[in-house]
Design an enzyme around this catalytic site. Structure first.
Site, PDB file in Angstrom:
ATOM      1  N   GLU A  59      23.080 -22.171 -42.416  1.00 53.41           N
ATOM      2  CA  GLU A  59      24.189 -21.217 -42.561  1.00 53.41           C
ATOM      3  C   GLU A  59      24.534 -20.984 -44.031  1.00 53.41           C
ATOM      4  O   GLU A  59      24.715 -19.842 -44.474  1.00 53.41           O
ATOM      5  CB  GLU A  59      25.453 -21.736 -41.855  1.00 53.41           C
ATOM      6  N   CYS A  87      28.757 -27.219 -38.807  1.00 52.84           N
ATOM      7  CA  CYS A  87      29.514 -28.402 -39.231  1.00 52.84           C
ATOM      8  C   CYS A  87      30.727 -27.967 -40.068  1.00 52.84           C
ATOM      9  O   CYS A  87      30.910 -26.783 -40.356  1.00 52.84           O
ATOM     10  CB  CYS A  87      28.621 -29.329 -40.055  1.00 52.84           C
TER      11      CYS A  87
END
Lengths: 172, 172
Positions: A59, A87
């Site tokens: 990401e 996360c």
């Protein structure tokens, strides 16, 4: 593509092929795609081991590639597709970039910060909130991870056996 | 240096001079220093506007520079000094890098994820926890930010006035 669900599956398939590249390289297989105005402007996979960079999750790499492409840290018109629930670090980066929408495949019960451990995308105290769609190609996104860790465990088991019972040559 | 508190002030002063570089460049003045075995191995300041990169906070840049230097994403023997309480993204990066200790100057009531909005450094469900010291050179760390925003507001006020009351030349 006929509808929004088809589009989501299409981009998640792209993210899955990125995850496959990570698996091939021995990295935890997570892939991400950044979509702006219907165009996939950044594709990335987890490269933490290759780059020895703690921030090199799929990401974070996709966000940075998109910002480089658009010459802006603000990605307000972009959607992020990622195979695994992000996360804490990556949700933080998503909020920093003001991403318009997040789509992810499967949950990460140990580290996910969208639903599992925290619900950071909907905290109105932070500088940004965004809608989330989860479960797109969930089984495929989950399978590539469980397969990867199964191979890793089997590989480790072989190594441990070899350590315990040295080969005739080594033990001679 | 005589003791641990002196050392903390010494490294926070380094972080403050990094924050000064950010202010000079028109960036929100936050600075960070990564210390390993008593040596400052990475210094960084916020460069979000310059790089147009949503991840380019001082902490994330310092962590990545240190990882590049040590050729490892694991920074288990390192302490991070930062002038402002880190945000969600940066605490996430600190946890990813397995930093041994965090020292910060002043709180960030709107975005801080160590004490203010979340207490992410002490969540035992995450992959890492770490001790935190706060308030080192707190006034200096806070002042450089309030000064920066005061100048920004004054600058903006002038712009707004100019928009509202065009100069005789523009309004002619």
């Amino acid at each position: 593509m006929r509808n929004a669900a088809d589009r989501d599956r299409f981009y998640m398939n792209l993210a899955l092929s990125e995850a496959g590249k990570a698996a091939d390289a021995g990295e935890v297989p997570v892939g991400a795609v950044l979509v702006c105005d219907g165009e996939a402007i950044a594709l990335a996979h987890n490269r933490r081991e290759e780059l020895q960079n703690p921030v090199a999750h799929a990401e974070a790499l996709a966000l940075q590639a998109a910002s480089f492409h658009l010459k802006s840290w603000r990605l307000e018109d972009c959607s992020l597709y990622v195979t695994l629930e992000p996360c804490v670090m990556c949700v933080g980066a998503i909020l920093q970039a003001r991403i318009a929408r997040l789509v992810f495949g499967c949950l990460d019960p140990k580290a996910g910060a969208v639903e599992s451990l925290y619900r950071l995308c909907e905290d109105s105290r932070l500088n940004h909130t965004l809608p989330v769609t989860r479960g797109v190609l969930e089984n495929e996104c989950s399978s590539i991870l469980s397969e990867f860790f199964r191979h890793l465990r089997e590989g480790n088991r072989v190594v441990k056996r070899a350590e315990r019972w040295p080969s005739p040559v080594e033990g001679a």
